[in-house]
Scaffold this motif. Structure first.
Motif, mmCIF file in Angstrom:
data_model
loop_
_atom_site.group_PDB
_atom_site.id
_atom_site.type_symbol
_atom_site.label_atom_id
_atom_site.label_comp_id
_atom_site.label_asym_id
_atom_site.label_seq_id
_atom_site.Cartn_x
_atom_site.Cartn_y
_atom_site.Cartn_z
ATOM 1 N N UNK A 23 0.861 -1.183 0.000
ATOM 2 C CA UNK A 23 0.000 0.000 0.000
ATOM 3 C C UNK A 23 0.890 1.223 0.000
ATOM 4 N N UNK A 24 0.841 2.002 -1.060
ATOM 5 C CA UNK A 24 1.710 3.157 -1.250
ATOM 6 C C UNK A 24 0.987 4.419 -0.814
ATOM 7 N N UNK A 25 1.646 5.238 0.033
ATOM 8 C CA UNK A 25 1.086 6.522 0.451
ATOM 9 C C UNK A 25 1.242 7.528 -0.683
ATOM 10 N N UNK A 26 0.207 8.293 -0.952
ATOM 11 C CA UNK A 26 0.283 9.326 -1.972
ATOM 12 C C UNK A 26 -0.491 10.552 -1.522
ATOM 13 N N UNK A 27 -0.095 11.711 -2.041
ATOM 14 C CA UNK A 27 -0.725 12.983 -1.688
ATOM 15 C C UNK A 27 -1.298 13.613 -2.957
ATOM 16 N N UNK A 28 -2.534 14.097 -2.869
ATOM 17 C CA UNK A 28 -3.209 14.735 -3.996
ATOM 18 C C UNK A 28 -3.582 16.156 -3.609
ATOM 19 N N UNK A 29 -3.217 17.120 -4.438
ATOM 20 C CA UNK A 29 -3.529 18.516 -4.170
ATOM 21 C C UNK A 29 -5.046 18.742 -4.215
ATOM 22 N N UNK A 30 -5.569 19.414 -3.197
ATOM 23 C CA UNK A 30 -7.001 19.732 -3.215
ATOM 24 C C UNK A 30 -7.305 20.864 -4.200
ATOM 25 N N UNK A 31 -6.322 21.727 -4.428
ATOM 26 C CA UNK A 31 -6.523 22.825 -5.371
ATOM 27 C C UNK A 31 -6.472 22.316 -6.802
ATOM 28 N N UNK A 32 -5.550 21.395 -7.072
ATOM 29 C CA UNK A 32 -5.391 20.819 -8.407
ATOM 30 C C UNK A 32 -5.420 19.300 -8.281
ATOM 31 N N UNK A 33 -6.610 18.677 -8.330
ATOM 32 C CA UNK A 33 -6.718 17.230 -8.120
ATOM 33 C C UNK A 33 -5.924 16.401 -9.116
ATOM 34 N N UNK B 239 7.134 8.881 -1.016
ATOM 35 C CA UNK B 239 8.576 8.658 -1.101
ATOM 36 C C UNK B 239 9.240 9.627 -2.067
ATOM 37 N N UNK B 240 8.480 10.293 -2.934
ATOM 38 C CA UNK B 240 9.043 11.250 -3.879
ATOM 39 C C UNK B 240 8.830 12.693 -3.433
ATOM 40 N N UNK B 241 8.203 12.867 -2.276
ATOM 41 C CA UNK B 241 7.795 14.208 -1.870
ATOM 42 C C UNK B 241 8.986 15.149 -1.742
ATOM 43 N N UNK B 242 10.071 14.681 -1.112
ATOM 44 C CA UNK B 242 11.181 15.591 -0.813
ATOM 45 C C UNK B 242 12.102 15.789 -2.010
ATOM 46 N N UNK B 243 11.939 14.933 -3.037
ATOM 47 C CA UNK B 243 12.739 15.105 -4.245
ATOM 48 C C UNK B 243 11.958 15.784 -5.359
ATOM 49 N N UNK B 244 10.739 16.186 -5.078
ATOM 50 C CA UNK B 244 9.896 16.791 -6.115
ATOM 51 C C UNK B 244 10.396 18.190 -6.449
ATOM 52 N N UNK B 245 10.179 18.656 -7.694
ATOM 53 C CA UNK B 245 10.592 20.015 -8.076
ATOM 54 C C UNK B 245 9.903 21.071 -7.206
ATOM 55 N N UNK B 246 10.514 22.237 -7.152
ATOM 56 C CA UNK B 246 9.988 23.308 -6.300
ATOM 57 C C UNK B 246 8.577 23.714 -6.706
ATOM 58 N N UNK B 247 8.315 23.716 -8.030
ATOM 59 C CA UNK B 247 6.982 24.138 -8.470
ATOM 60 C C UNK B 247 5.907 23.171 -7.974
ATOM 61 N N UNK B 248 6.262 21.869 -7.881
ATOM 62 C CA UNK B 248 5.310 20.877 -7.381
ATOM 63 C C UNK B 248 5.082 21.090 -5.895
ATOM 64 N N UNK B 249 6.185 21.310 -5.137
ATOM 65 C CA UNK B 249 6.054 21.528 -3.696
ATOM 66 C C UNK B 249 5.209 22.761 -3.407
ATOM 67 N N UNK B 250 5.348 23.775 -4.273
ATOM 68 C CA UNK B 250 4.562 24.995 -4.072
ATOM 69 C C UNK B 250 3.072 24.710 -4.231
ATOM 70 N N UNK B 251 2.741 23.893 -5.217
ATOM 71 C CA UNK B 251 1.321 23.599 -5.465
ATOM 72 C C UNK B 251 0.773 22.591 -4.465
ATOM 73 N N UNK B 252 1.644 21.718 -3.947
ATOM 74 C CA UNK B 252 1.202 20.766 -2.928
ATOM 75 C C UNK B 252 0.982 21.490 -1.600
ATOM 76 N N UNK B 253 1.832 22.483 -1.315
ATOM 77 C CA UNK B 253 1.690 23.238 -0.077
ATOM 78 C C UNK B 253 2.893 23.055 0.830
#
Length: 882
Positions: A167-177, A184-198
Motif C-alpha cells: 500500500x503506497x502513500x500518496x498525496x493529492x492537491x485539493x486545489x489541483x486534483x 517517497x518522492x515528496x522531498x525530491x519533487x521540483x519546487x513548483x510541485x512543492x509549491x502547489x502541494x503546499x
C-alpha cells in the motif's frame, strides 16, 4: 446574526434593485457563497483559543478553494483594509482570512438552533451559548488541520506480479486534483510541485497517517519511520484491508485506490444450463420439462477449473490469489460455491432467462449460458425477434389479399406455433388480427393436404399426423363476427358455434374451427379438453388478465399443441396482466407470479429501473408481436377509413320481446292497406330496432342496463379496448333515448362521456365539441340527426354506429365528423348489427347493392313500406338464414 440577513439581501428590495457600495456588494457575494457551503454540509467542529466549542466551514475541496481565492481577490481594498487587533503593531486584514472568518461565523451561528441540543442530547456544539470544550482541544486541532489541509492523503494498493502486494502513500492537491505525488518522492519533487502541494505537506501527511492508523492499525508501523512511504501487505493484511480496513479509512478521509483488475475483472458467477436429454427443436418444446443448472465461477469471461473452484470454496477471506493475481471475492459468491450442487429449473423459465441474459436464484443474479438444443432455441427466437421470420405466401383457400404486415404476422404466428411455443399477437384494433388467425389456420392445415369433406383429426393411413381442429375463445359479442369472417375469408373451412343449450362436439372435423365463449370454456373445459384441439386462440385475451380468475384457470386446463392470444392491450394497468397472458401462451416463461412481481413488476412499475425494463423486453420480445396503426411501415398501407360490421347476439329477453313483437305486428299488418299499413310497418321496424338496442329502450325503462342486451355488451367491450389504448370514440344512435341509456351505462362503468342531441343549445353544443377535442372525456355520444353534420371531431379515431340508419349516405356523413380534413390517424368505423334480425338482413342487402344504394334506398326506410307481407315476414323473422 443581525448583519447576515442584511448582507444576503443587499442589492435588492421589495421595490426592485437597491444601489449599494462595491464593498457591501462584495461581502454580500461572500455571504451567499458561505450559505451555499453550509447547505452542502461543509461543517467541521473546532475549539477556540479560549476553549469554547465552535463550528467552522470545511473541509474545502479544490473548487471551494478556488472560489475562496476568487472572492478574496474580488474584494475592493476598502472592504478589507481595516486595522486588525489593537493597532500596535499596525496590521491590515488578509482578504482570504477575513472571508474564512465570515464563513466560520456563519457556520457557528446558523447551526446553533434551539432544537439542536434536544436532537444531539448534549450541549456541546449544539447549545446556543458557547460551551467549555477545552478537553477536546487536541482532537479538534488535529481534525481541523487534517480536514482543512491543502492535500488529501490516499493509499494506492499495488499487486506486482511475483511480488508481495503493498500500500503506497500518496498525496493529492485539493486545489489541483490532477497533481498527485507519492510520499517517497515528496522531498525530491521540483519546487513548483512543492509549491502547489503546499508548504505543510509533510505535516499534513503525518496528521493523516495518524488518523489512518487509528482507523486501520496495520498502518501504525509507518509512524515510526523517518520517511513513511509504503506498507508491505501479506495475505492476511490485504484481506483485512478489503473486508474492513478500506471502509474505516474512508471514514477518516483516506481514500483507498485498488488495482483495475481487482475492480473490473473480479470473480463472478454464471448459471450454466445443462443440455436437455430430449430434443427441443423440431418436435415441440416441453415447457414443463425440468432442466438442470449449476453455478460456475468465472474470472472475467474465463471459467475456472474444478481444482480452482475447490480452492475458492475453502477460502476464508474476501481476496484470493488466482492465476497469478489478486482477486476480490464476494462472500455471497463464496457461499454459493461451497454449495456445489446442481438445481432444477423449468425449461420455459430457463428459456426466459437465456433471452433476458440473467437469472436470479435465492437472491443472487447471475449471467446465464447454455449449450445444446435449449441454446439453439434461444438463438432462433432472438433472431426471430430481431429480423423476423421469412414471409410466407398467402395460404390456399384464403379469399383475401393480405397486406405486407399481415403476411409478416402470419409467418411469425406460424413460426411460434411450429416450435410449440405460442405467442401474443398484440396488433392495434383494426389491423386484422382475426384475418391473420384465419390465414394461420389455413397455413397449418395446407401442409397435410386435407381431403375434401369432414374427417376426424389424427393420423391418416400410412401418412403423417394431421393437424387437429382450432378452438377460438372470445367474448359472446364476437361469436357472430368470427363466424362471418371465417365464412368470408375461408369459405372452405367448416366452422361451428359451440354455444347455447344444443352445443356439441360430435363429428368434429380435423380442419374445423370451433368458436366458443369464455363462459362456455369455464363450464365445458373437460369436454373441450378432450376434443383434441391443435390450436387454441384467445381473442380479447385481456379477459383472462387476472391469473387467479376461473377464466384464466380454465384456459390453462386445456391441453393443446399451441396457444395464441389476441389483444390490442396486453398491459392495461399492471405488468401482472402481461404475465397472465404470456403464462398462458408460454407457461413458465416469466417464472412464478410472486417472483415476477418482486424482481420485475416492482422495479419497473415503481422504481422505473431501466435494467429490469430491458431484461423484461429482451425476454418477452420473441413472444409478443406488437404493431400500431402509427408504425411507419404500417400506416401507409392502411386505408384512411376501416369499416367493420360486428354481429352481436340477442339475449334471451331480447329474443322473447322480438318474437312477440313480430307475431303481433304481422297479424295486424296483414289486415291493413295503404298509408295505414305503411305506418304499422314503420312502427314495427322501430320497435324491433329498439329491442335490438336494449329492452329498456323498448320498454321505456331507466334500467337496469347490464346483462340485458348483446349489443350493449359488445359496445362495453369495444369501449374498454378503445379507452385502454388511450383513444377517443364517437357513438351514434338515431334515438335520443338510446343515447341516454348509453350515457348512463358508461357512468356506471366510471367512463366519462358527453351527450349531444337536438335539445342542446348552440352554446352548449360548441362547449361539448371543445371539451371532447381537448381530451376532457374519451366518449362523445350523438343522436344521428343532431351530430351527423356540421361538426369537426378529429380527436376521435373510432366511430361506433350503435344502430344503423339504413341510408349509407347518412352514415357516411356521420362518420365524416371524425374522418375529415385535419384527421391524421386511421379512423375505425364499427357498425353493431344484431344477428339473425332485420338489422342483419338489411345490412346484407345494403352490402350487396352498395353501388345501387342511392337508387334502392335513397329515401331512407321508405322502400320497406312497399314490401309484400311475405317479404316483410322474411325480413323481420328471428333466426339465421337457412
Amino acid at each position: 446574526g443581525g448583519a447576515l440577513p442584511l448582507l444576503l439581501g443587499a442589492g435588492a428590495t421589495e421595490d426592485g434593485p437597491n444601489r449599494v457600495t462595491p464593498a457591501v456588494e462584495a461581502w454580500s457575494a461572500v455571504a451567499t457563497a458561505g450559505l451555499s457551503l453550509l447547505a452542502r454540509g461543509r461543517l467541521v467542529p473546532a475549539v477556540t483559543p479560549a476553549g469554547h466549542d465552535a463550528w467552522r466551514v470545511g473541509p474545502l475541496d479544490g473548487a471551494d478553494l478556488r472560489l475562496l481565492a476568487a472572492l478574496a481577490a474580488a474584494l475592493p481594498p476598502i472592504a478589507h483594509a481595516g486595522v486588525v487587533g489593537d493597532g500596535s503593531p499596525l496590521r491590515v486584514g488578509d482578504p482570504e482570512s477575513l472571508v474564512r472568518a465570515l464563513w466560520d461565523a456563519m457556520a457557528d451561528v446558523l447551526v446553533r438552533v434551539p432544537a439542536a441540543e434536544v436532537v444531539s442530547g448534549s450541549p456541546l456544539f449544539a447549545a446556543t451559548r458557547p460551551q467549555d470544550a477545552s478537553r477536546l482541544r487536541g482532537w479538534a486541532i488535529e481534525a481541523e488541520r487534517g480536514l482543512g489541509s491543502g492535500v488529501r492523503v490516499g493509499l494506492r494498493v499495488e499487486t506486482p506480479p511475483g511480488e508481495e502486494p503493498r500500500a503506497v502513500l500518496q498525496l493529492t492537491s485539493r486545489v489541483d486534483p490532477s497533481l498527485t505525488v507519492d510520499a517517497e518522492e515528496l522531498f525530491d519533487a521540483p519546487a513548483i510541485v512543492l509549491t502547489r502541494i503546499g508548504s505543510s505537506a509533510e505535516d499534513d501527511l503525518l496528521l493523516a497517517l495518524r488518523r489512518a492508523a487509528r482507523a486501520w492499525p496495520p498502518l501504525a508501523g509507518l509512524l515510526a519511520e523517518r520517511s513513511p512511504a509504503a506498507l508491505r501487505l501479506d495475505d492476511e493484511a490485504l484481506a483485512d484491508l478489503v473486508a474492513e480496513g478500506a471502509a474505516g479509512l474512508a471514514a477518516a478521509d483516506i481514500e483507498v485506490l485498488w488495482p483495475t483488475e481487482m475492480l473490473t475483472e473480479g470473480l463472478s458467477l454464471r448459471a450454466v444450463i445443462s443440455p436437455s436429454p430430449a430434443p427441443l427443436v423440431g418436435s415441440g418444446f416441453g415447457l414443463d420439462s425440468l432442466l438442470e443448472f449449476r453455478w460456475q465461477a468465472c474470472l472475467g469471461d474465463e471459467a475456472l477449473s474444478e481444482e480452482e473452484v475447490d480452492a475458492l470454496a475453502e477460502a476464508k477471506r474476501g481476496v484470493v490469489r488466482l492465476r497469478g493475481r489478486w482477486v476480490r471475492v464476494d462472500p455471497v459468491l463464496l457461499a454459493r460455491l461451497r454449495e456445489r450442487r446442481s438445481r432444477r429449473l423449468n425449461a420455459a423459465e430457463a428459456l426466459g432467462a437465456l433471452l433476458a441474459g440473467t437469472l436470479e436464484v435465492d437472491g443472487v443474479e447471475a449471467r446465464v449460458v447454455a449449450e445444446g438444443p435449449i441454446a439453439e432455441l434461444a438463438g432462433r427466437l432472438g433472431a426471430l425477434a430481431e429480423a423476423g421470420p421469412a414471409v410466407l405466401p398467402a395460404p390456399p383457400g384464403l379469399t383475401a389479399s393480405l397486406r405486407p404486415y399481415q403476411l409478416r404476422g402470419v409467418a411469425w404466428l406460424a413460426s411460434m406455433c411450429d416450435l410449440g411455443l405460442g405467442g401474443c399477437l398484440a396488433d392495434d384494433m383494426g389491423l386484422g388480427k382475426t384475418l391473420q388467425v384465419i390465414a394461420l389456420h389455413l397455413h397449418r392445415h395446407a401442409a397435410t393436404h386435407p381431403p375434401r369433406g369432414r374427417r376426424k383429426a389424427g393420423k391418416g393411413p400410412g401418412g403423417p399426423a394431421r393437424r387437429g381442429p382450432t378452438l377460438v375463445v372470445c367474448p359472446t359479442s364476437l361469436l357472430g363476427n368470427w363466424e362471418r369472417e371465417i365464412a368470408r375469408f375461408a369459405p372452405g373451412v367448416p366452422v361451428r358455434r359451440y354455444h347455447g343449450p344444443d352445443r356439441h362436439l360430435s363429428d368434429l372435423a380435423g380442419d374445423e374451427i370451433v368458436v366458443a365463449t369464455y363462459g362456455v370454456v369455464r363450464r365445458d373445459r373437460a369436454a373441450l379438453g378432450a376434443a383434441g384441439f391443435d390450436l387454441v386462440v384467445a381473442d380479447e385475451a385481456q379477459q383472462a388478465k387476472n391469473p387467479f380468475s376461473e377464466t384464466a384457470w380454465s384456459l390453462r386446463a386445456l391441453p393443446v399443441g399451441a396457444r395464441v392470444a389476441l389483444t390490442g392491450t396486453p398491459v392495461e394497468n399492471r405488468l401482472s396482466e402481461l404475465w397472465s397472458i404470456l403464462d398462458w401462451t408460454t407457461p413458465g416463461l416469466l417464472g412464478p407470479l410472486e417472483h415476477f412481481r418482486r424482481t420485475v413488476a416492482l422495479p419497473v412499475e415503481r422504481h422505473r429501473d431501466p435494467a429490469a425494463t430491458q431484461r423484461l423486453a429482451r425476454c418477452v420480445r420473441p413472444f409478443l408481436l406488437r404493431r400500431k396503426k402509427t408504425d411507419p411501415d404500417i400506416a401507409p398501407e392502411l386505408p384512411a377509413r376501416i369499416v367493420t360490421d360486428q354481429p352481436v347476439p340477442l339475449t334471451t329477453e331480447q329474443s322473447t320481446l322480438y318474437e312477440a313483437e313480430v307475431r303481433e305486428a304481422l297479424a295486424t299488418i296483414e289486415t291493413k292497406s295503404g298509408i295505414e299499413r305503411q305506418g304499422l310497418v314503420f312502427r314495427m321496424l322501430t320497435a324491433l330496432k329498439q329491442i335490438c338496442n336494449h329492452p329498456a329502450q323498448y320498454l321505456r325503462q331507466p334500467g337496469p342496463l347490464a346483462g340485458r342486451s348483446g349489443k350493449l355488451a359488445a359496445f362495453e367491450d369495444l369501449a374498454e379496448v378503445v379507452i385502454a389504448e388511450g383513444e377517443s370514440m364517437l357513438v351514434f344512435s338515431q334515438y335520443v333515448a338510446c343515447c341516454s341509456l348509453l350515457e348512463a351505462r358508461l357512468a356506471e362503468l366510471g367512463v366519462g362521456s358527453l351527450l349531444l342531441h337536438g335539445g342542446v343549445s348552440a352554446r352548449g353544443r360548441d362547449a361539448m365539441v371543445v371539451a371532447f377535442q381537448g381530451g376532457e372525456v374519451p366518449v362523445l355520444i350523438l343522436s344521428l340527426k343532431a351530430g351527423g353534420v356540421g361538426l369537426n371531431l378529429t380527436r376521435a379515431t373510432h366511430v361506433v354506429h350503435y344502430d344503423r340508419w339504413w341510408n349509407p349516405a347518412v352514415e357516411d356523413q356521420a362518420t365524416d365528423r371524425a374522418h375529415r380534413i385535419g384527421q391524421d390517424r386511421t379512423v375505425q368505423v364499427h357498425r353493431l348489427i344484431a344477428e339473425g334480425t332485420l338489422e342483419d338482413r338489411i345490412a346484407e342487402l345494403l352490402e350487396r347493392k352498395r353501388d345501387l344504394a342511392d337508387a334502392v334506398v335513397g329515401e331512407g326506410e321508405a322502400w320497406l313500406g312497399e314490401l309484400t307481407d311475405a317479404e316483410l315476414a322474411e325480413l323481420v323473422r328471428l333466426g339465421a338464414d337457412r
